[in-house]
Design a protein around this motif. Sequence first.
Motif, PDB file in Angstrom:
ATOM      1  N   ASN A 126       0.803  -1.236   0.000  1.00 45.88           N
ATOM      2  CA  ASN A 126       0.000   0.000   0.000  1.00 45.88           C
ATOM      3  C   ASN A 126       0.831   1.279   0.000  1.00 45.88           C
ATOM      4  O   ASN A 126       0.327   2.347   0.364  1.00 45.88           O
ATOM      5  N   TYR A 127       2.074   1.173  -0.401  1.00 43.98           N
ATOM      6  CA  TYR A 127       2.941   2.338  -0.594  1.00 43.98           C
ATOM      7  C   TYR A 127       3.774   2.130  -1.857  1.00 43.98           C
ATOM      8  O   TYR A 127       4.118   0.992  -2.207  1.00 43.98           O
ATOM      9  N   ILE A 128       4.095   3.240  -2.535  1.00 40.46           N
ATOM     10  CA  ILE A 128       5.092   3.195  -3.613  1.00 40.46           C
ATOM     11  C   ILE A 128       6.383   3.738  -3.012  1.00 40.46           C
ATOM     12  O   ILE A 128       6.481   4.931  -2.705  1.00 40.46           O
ATOM     13  N   SER A 129       7.334   2.849  -2.804  1.00 36.44           N
ATOM     14  CA  SER A 129       8.585   3.224  -2.134  1.00 36.44           C
ATOM     15  C   SER A 129       9.572   3.831  -3.129  1.00 36.44           C
ATOM     16  O   SER A 129       9.375   3.766  -4.348  1.00 36.44           O
ATOM     17  N   LYS A 130      10.650   4.399  -2.587  1.00 38.40           N
ATOM     18  CA  LYS A 130      11.719   4.917  -3.443  1.00 38.40           C
ATOM     19  C   LYS A 130      12.258   3.812  -4.340  1.00 38.40           C
ATOM     20  O   LYS A 130      12.543   4.039  -5.517  1.00 38.40           O
ATOM     21  N   GLU A 131      12.426   2.620  -3.762  1.00 37.93           N
ATOM     22  CA  GLU A 131      12.982   1.493  -4.521  1.00 37.93           C
ATOM     23  C   GLU A 131      12.052   1.103  -5.671  1.00 37.93           C
ATOM     24  O   GLU A 131      12.511   0.797  -6.772  1.00 37.93           O
ATOM     25  N   GLU A 132      10.754   1.111  -5.411  1.00 29.38           N
ATOM     26  CA  GLU A 132       9.802   0.767  -6.458  1.00 29.38           C
ATOM     27  C   GLU A 132       9.796   1.838  -7.552  1.00 29.38           C
ATOM     28  O   GLU A 132       9.749   1.516  -8.751  1.00 29.38           O
ATOM     29  N   MET A 133       9.835   3.100  -7.159  1.00 32.45           N
ATOM     30  CA  MET A 133       9.919   4.177  -8.148  1.00 32.45           C
ATOM     31  C   MET A 133      11.166   4.015  -9.013  1.00 32.45           C
ATOM     32  O   MET A 133      11.110   4.172 -10.242  1.00 32.45           O
ATOM     33  N   PHE A 134      12.269   3.704  -8.363  1.00 27.90           N
ATOM     34  CA  PHE A 134      13.532   3.542  -9.084  1.00 27.90           C
ATOM     35  C   PHE A 134      13.417   2.413 -10.112  1.00 27.90           C
ATOM     36  O   PHE A 134      13.784   2.584 -11.286  1.00 27.90           O
ATOM     37  N   GLN A 135      12.886   1.258  -9.689  1.00 24.89           N
ATOM     38  CA  GLN A 135      12.739   0.123 -10.609  1.00 24.89           C
ATOM     39  C   GLN A 135      11.838   0.468 -11.794  1.00 24.89           C
ATOM     40  O   GLN A 135      12.147   0.155 -12.944  1.00 24.89           O
ATOM     41  N   LEU A 136      10.720   1.121 -11.494  1.00 20.71           N
ATOM     42  CA  LEU A 136       9.759   1.460 -12.546  1.00 20.71           C
ATOM     43  C   LEU A 136      10.327   2.480 -13.524  1.00 20.71           C
ATOM     44  O   LEU A 136      10.201   2.332 -14.744  1.00 20.71           O
ATOM     45  N   LEU A 137      10.960   3.523 -13.000  1.00 19.76           N
ATOM     46  CA  LEU A 137      11.506   4.571 -13.865  1.00 19.76           C
ATOM     47  C   LEU A 137      12.705   4.062 -14.655  1.00 19.76           C
ATOM     48  O   LEU A 137      12.875   4.406 -15.831  1.00 19.76           O
ATOM     49  N   LYS A 138      13.523   3.240 -14.023  1.00 17.69           N
ATOM     50  CA  LYS A 138      14.681   2.682 -14.729  1.00 17.69           C
ATOM     51  C   LYS A 138      14.222   1.846 -15.919  1.00 17.69           C
ATOM     52  O   LYS A 138      14.832   1.863 -16.985  1.00 17.69           O
ATOM     53  N   ASN A 139      13.126   1.140 -15.735  1.00 15.13           N
ATOM     54  CA  ASN A 139      12.602   0.296 -16.796  1.00 15.13           C
ATOM     55  C   ASN A 139      11.936   1.104 -17.905  1.00 15.13           C
ATOM     56  O   ASN A 139      12.078   0.809 -19.087  1.00 15.13           O
ATOM     57  N   SER A 140      11.180   2.153 -17.522  1.00 11.52           N
ATOM     58  CA  SER A 140      10.336   2.831 -18.511  1.00 11.52           C
ATOM     59  C   SER A 140      11.062   3.912 -19.304  1.00 11.52           C
ATOM     60  O   SER A 140      10.629   4.276 -20.388  1.00 11.52           O
ATOM     61  N   LEU A 141      12.172   4.432 -18.766  1.00 15.30           N
ATOM     62  CA  LEU A 141      12.885   5.497 -19.471  1.00 15.30           C
ATOM     63  C   LEU A 141      13.832   4.911 -20.505  1.00 15.30           C
ATOM     64  O   LEU A 141      14.594   3.987 -20.226  1.00 15.30           O
ATOM     65  N   ASN A 142      13.771   5.445 -21.711  1.00 18.19           N
ATOM     66  CA  ASN A 142      14.707   5.036 -22.753  1.00 18.19           C
ATOM     67  C   ASN A 142      15.996   5.828 -22.596  1.00 18.19           C
ATOM     68  O   ASN A 142      16.064   6.995 -22.951  1.00 18.19           O
ATOM     69  N   ARG A 143      17.003   5.173 -22.062  1.00 19.28           N
ATOM     70  CA  ARG A 143      18.257   5.884 -21.785  1.00 19.28           C
ATOM     71  C   ARG A 143      19.242   5.705 -22.943  1.00 19.28           C
ATOM     72  O   ARG A 143      19.384   4.624 -23.490  1.00 19.28           O
ATOM     73  N   GLN A 144      19.899   6.785 -23.275  1.00 20.74           N
ATOM     74  CA  GLN A 144      20.960   6.723 -24.269  1.00 20.74           C
ATOM     75  C   GLN A 144      22.290   6.512 -23.543  1.00 20.74           C
ATOM     76  O   GLN A 144      22.501   7.055 -22.458  1.00 20.74           O
ATOM     77  N   PRO A 145      23.189   5.721 -24.140  1.00 22.32           N
ATOM     78  CA  PRO A 145      24.487   5.512 -23.492  1.00 22.32           C
ATOM     79  C   PRO A 145      25.229   6.840 -23.309  1.00 22.32           C
ATOM     80  O   PRO A 145      25.359   7.623 -24.236  1.00 22.32           O
ATOM     81  N   THR A 146      25.673   7.074 -22.095  1.00 29.53           N
ATOM     82  CA  THR A 146      26.457   8.281 -21.802  1.00 29.53           C
ATOM     83  C   THR A 146      27.606   7.891 -20.887  1.00 29.53           C
ATOM     84  O   THR A 146      27.678   6.763 -20.381  1.00 29.53           O
ATOM     85  N   GLU A 147      28.498   8.842 -20.669  1.00 32.70           N
ATOM     86  CA  GLU A 147      29.607   8.576 -19.763  1.00 32.70           C
ATOM     87  C   GLU A 147      29.148   8.606 -18.306  1.00 32.70           C
ATOM     88  O   GLU A 147      29.783   8.045 -17.430  1.00 32.70           O
ATOM     89  N   GLU A 148      28.026   9.259 -18.069  1.00 36.51           N
ATOM     90  CA  GLU A 148      27.530   9.350 -16.702  1.00 36.51           C
ATOM     91  C   GLU A 148      26.821   8.059 -16.301  1.00 36.51           C
ATOM     92  O   GLU A 148      26.347   7.301 -17.138  1.00 36.51           O
ATOM     93  N   ASP A 149      26.769   7.830 -14.988  1.00 32.77           N
ATOM     94  CA  ASP A 149      26.048   6.680 -14.460  1.00 32.77           C
ATOM     95  C   ASP A 149      24.552   6.943 -14.618  1.00 32.77           C
ATOM     96  O   ASP A 149      24.011   7.842 -13.971  1.00 32.77           O
ATOM     97  N   PRO A 150      23.852   6.167 -15.470  1.00 32.72           N
ATOM     98  CA  PRO A 150      22.428   6.443 -15.702  1.00 32.72           C
ATOM     99  C   PRO A 150      21.593   6.297 -14.427  1.00 32.72           C
ATOM    100  O   PRO A 150      20.576   6.964 -14.269  1.00 32.72           O
ATOM    101  N   ASP A 151      22.026   5.410 -13.518  1.00 34.45           N
ATOM    102  CA  ASP A 151      21.266   5.213 -12.284  1.00 34.45           C
ATOM    103  C   ASP A 151      21.223   6.473 -11.438  1.00 34.45           C
ATOM    104  O   ASP A 151      20.230   6.725 -10.734  1.00 34.45           O
ATOM    105  N   GLU A 152      22.263   7.272 -11.511  1.00 32.79           N
ATOM    106  CA  GLU A 152      22.285   8.507 -10.729  1.00 32.79           C
ATOM    107  C   GLU A 152      21.202   9.469 -11.201  1.00 32.79           C
ATOM    108  O   GLU A 152      20.549  10.133 -10.409  1.00 32.79           O
ATOM    109  N   GLY A 153      21.023   9.534 -12.518  1.00 34.77           N
ATOM    110  CA  GLY A 153      19.974  10.395 -13.068  1.00 34.77           C
ATOM    111  C   GLY A 153      18.586   9.946 -12.631  1.00 34.77           C
ATOM    112  O   GLY A 153      17.714  10.774 -12.346  1.00 34.77           O
ATOM    113  N   ILE A 154      18.396   8.633 -12.572  1.00 35.47           N
ATOM    114  CA  ILE A 154      17.101   8.103 -12.138  1.00 35.47           C
ATOM    115  C   ILE A 154      16.880   8.377 -10.655  1.00 35.47           C
ATOM    116  O   ILE A 154      15.772   8.723 -10.229  1.00 35.47           O
TER     117      ILE A 154
END
Length: 216
Positions: A126-154
């Motif tokens: 009954n809660y959307i946690s930070k971890e769940e948001m991270f998993q969902l956004l990491k999956n749904s965003l189309n990330r382009q390869p960059t030198e930066e850590d994409p997880d940090e942006g998420i």
Amino acid sequence: MSEMSSVNRKLIQALAETISKQVKHFNKTEVECLIRGFHYLVEQNISKNTAGGLDRGRFRSILHDMFGMTDYMIMDGGIVFRTFDKDNDGSVSVKEWIEGLSVFLRGTLEEKIKYCFQVYDLNGDNYISKEEMFQLLKNSLNRQPTEEDPDEGIKDLVEITLKKMDHDHDGRLSFADFEKAVREENLLLEGFGICLPDNTSIETYERHLFEEQWEH
């Protein structure tokens, strides 16, 4: 053969009478069409262990083919299937299918908010946690390869989202938080991933189902 068809027709009418009283947004005639459509889909279900229902694989294919729903985590992870399969028996029954479609096709904003929250609440607490948001956004965003850590942006995006939606400031989204945020800005309804069909898909499906009535 015609006698059997007559029996089947009467059974469908009786079932439609019952379901139309229990499910919102569809009249009895529309429920009859939905039942016929469901039986057509089940006939193509290759699994033999679903007791006249739709298994997860067939369900996923139907939502992909009919409604263009492709989000990998939400579809392949079985999250939408779980929201339809309310009795958790591994199969979507005709009533569960029609209940789900009532929200998909004609649901009110309130019904869609409840549905989306249930989809995004991955562990069902009954809660959307930070971890769940991270998993969902990491999956749904189309990330382009960059030198930066994409997880940090998420992670940054999760923090921004929390600031906007976490009204009680407890570091997670309750249903009340989610509902308030979506009512203030409707675009946030599917902010963590596409889990509802778009209007074009809905119109095409309804036209095919209710106007042609599976005559072909």
